[in-house]
Design an enzyme around this catalytic site. Sequence first.
Site, short mmCIF file in Angstrom:
data_model
loop_
_atom_site.label_atom_id
_atom_site.label_comp_id
_atom_site.label_asym_id
_atom_site.label_seq_id
_atom_site.Cartn_x
_atom_site.Cartn_y
_atom_site.Cartn_z
N ASN A 1 -16.10 26.96 -24.91
CA ASN A 1 -16.77 25.96 -24.09
C ASN A 1 -16.47 26.12 -22.60
OD1 ASN A 1 -17.71 24.71 -26.47
ND2 ASN A 1 -15.83 23.51 -26.64
N GLN B 1 -7.58 -1.79 3.98
CA GLN B 1 -6.50 -1.14 3.24
C GLN B 1 -7.07 -0.36 2.06
OE1 GLN B 1 -2.67 -3.20 2.53
NE2 GLN B 1 -3.09 -2.90 0.35
N ASN C 1 -2.78 -1.68 13.42
CA ASN C 1 -4.23 -1.44 13.39
C ASN C 1 -4.59 -0.10 14.01
OD1 ASN C 1 -4.22 -3.98 12.35
ND2 ASN C 1 -5.37 -4.95 14.01
N TYR D 1 -10.33 -5.48 12.94
CA TYR D 1 -9.65 -5.07 11.71
C TYR D 1 -9.65 -6.21 10.68
CZ TYR D 1 -6.22 -3.31 8.42
OH TYR D 1 -5.61 -2.89 7.26
N GLU E 1 -17.99 22.05 -16.62
CA GLU E 1 -18.43 20.70 -16.98
C GLU E 1 -17.62 19.64 -16.24
OE1 GLU E 1 -19.97 21.78 -21.50
OE2 GLU E 1 -18.03 20.83 -21.21
N LYS F 1 -8.23 3.92 1.70
CA LYS F 1 -7.42 5.12 1.54
C LYS F 1 -7.54 5.78 0.17
CE LYS F 1 -4.47 2.99 4.86
NZ LYS F 1 -5.48 1.89 4.89
N LYS G 1 -16.11 28.10 -31.26
CA LYS G 1 -16.56 27.59 -29.97
C LYS G 1 -15.79 28.17 -28.78
CE LYS G 1 -19.31 25.09 -29.19
NZ LYS G 1 -19.21 23.64 -29.07
N THR H 1 -38.48 27.67 -11.45
CA THR H 1 -38.86 26.36 -10.93
C THR H 1 -39.16 25.50 -12.14
OG1 THR H 1 -41.22 26.91 -10.76
CG2 THR H 1 -39.86 27.31 -8.81
N HIS H 2 -38.77 24.24 -12.10
CA HIS H 2 -38.92 23.34 -13.25
C HIS H 2 -38.22 23.89 -14.49
CE1 HIS H 2 -42.05 21.32 -10.87
NE2 HIS H 2 -42.52 22.53 -10.62
N SER I 1 -12.83 24.34 -29.50
CA SER I 1 -13.08 23.10 -30.23
C SER I 1 -11.93 22.85 -31.22
CB SER I 1 -14.40 23.20 -30.99
OG SER I 1 -14.50 22.18 -31.97
N SER J 1 0.82 -1.22 0.00
CA SER J 1 0.00 0.00 0.00
C SER J 1 0.85 1.26 0.00
CB SER J 1 -0.93 0.01 1.22
OG SER J 1 -0.18 0.02 2.43
#
Length: 464
Positions: free
Chosen positions: A287, A324, A112, A319, A292, A327, A285, A157-158, A279, A25
């Site tokens: 972007n 392991q 541990n 344990y 995103e 992490k 473009k 809304t919506h 692009s 690890s």
Amino acid sequence: MATKKAWGGRFKKKTASSVESFTESISFDSRLYKYDIEGSIAHTTMLAKCKLLTTGEKNAIIKGLKGILKDIETGKFKFKAEHEDIHMNIESALVKRIGDVAKKLHTARSRNDQISLDLRLWARDQIQEIITIILNLQQEIVTKAKPVWNGILPGFTHLQHAQPVLVGHYFLAYVEMFERDRTRLVDCLKRLNQSPIGACALGGTTLDTNPEITSKLLGFASTFNNSLDVVSDRDFCLEYASALSIISMHLSRFCEEWIIWSSQEFDFLDIDDSYCTGSSIMPQKKNPDILELIRGKCGRVYGNLFSLLTLMKGLPLSYNRDMQEDKEPIFDSSDTVKNCLSILKELINKTALKLENMENSCRKGFLDATVLAEYLVEKGVPFREAHEIVGRLVGVCSKNGKELSDVSLEDFKGHSSFIGKDVYRVLGVKNYIKQFKSHGSTSPGSVKKQISAWERKLKKLMAC
């Protein structure tokens, strides 16, 4: 020559190289080196105070550990997969540096409780760092809102036009979201700030130790109550990962909105060229890739949370080596959210708001319909009747291409005798905004007050 394992006394065959590669690890837990050494120094101090080490032994171990720390931070230290993890890499280096006295360091300690300690120390620092980054983002949002607080934009809304809101009110909604994120992290700190060191493998030790000493040296609020629980506990990782997921969700919502707003259809804002990309085939473009990517990374953070939840769901006490695998997901989520928070702060600073376009957009969708219904309520009309009257008026206006403020008083009265010439004082988004009165609303007075309140609060929090 094969490396002698610290646990190899009962084994007659050396570990297969494939097993060493599969079980190591150090490739990811090496980042815990500072916390492992910090914990070992505190543990050494405790052992000496409990007469399990002499003063000379303590000094030699601590000096050796500090030397290793310096070598790691200057890039001189070489981590080795055959030593498995951060604990054994440091311990083996210490034995090589100061001799057999280093072998006393692991007295009354197991990997541990050691890894639980390292993770808690790491998470504590990470949480405090993210809290600071959130405060900086909140400060940036308030700074962005202050000079344009009284601009008007359509609230949705919506994803349909609903009511007009002040620009300042819009920004403060996200300040509130991130404040909940900050306080969740503060709460998370309270529960993880418990020292596990001294629990050993699972049942404690027969040696006369004092975990309270180690706990205080490392700045924990308390020490553990149950050794079996604390070595197998990863609730603090799950809670941290959950808080990070909610932060990421809030970031994604913000980014989704600004992606839409940056489109030609909305054209509410202009992100600086330095925070956009183009692009490879379409020259025109521009972007919003940063937004995103932040939105996309939300799924990654969610995935890490579910990975941790799934990891822990079937583990018996105490344990298990499965742990392991805790992490990499929590490291990745922490890094990802920190980066997203930081880059968003920069992008907000470099974005220009198109206030005129926002206000012009308010002419669509009959945003002042609700205020007309409430006008009728104030005249004594039951709300459901007022709602129906205004609904019919909206239908007529929509068919004729008119706004409510274009309707003549005569036509208004044809729908309700309660409507008088004072109706024109509430119609139109600028008039509507002035009518808001309720607590926490988008009224000018409320928004201006809240901006000032947040400025004071953030100044106080950032000074702590």
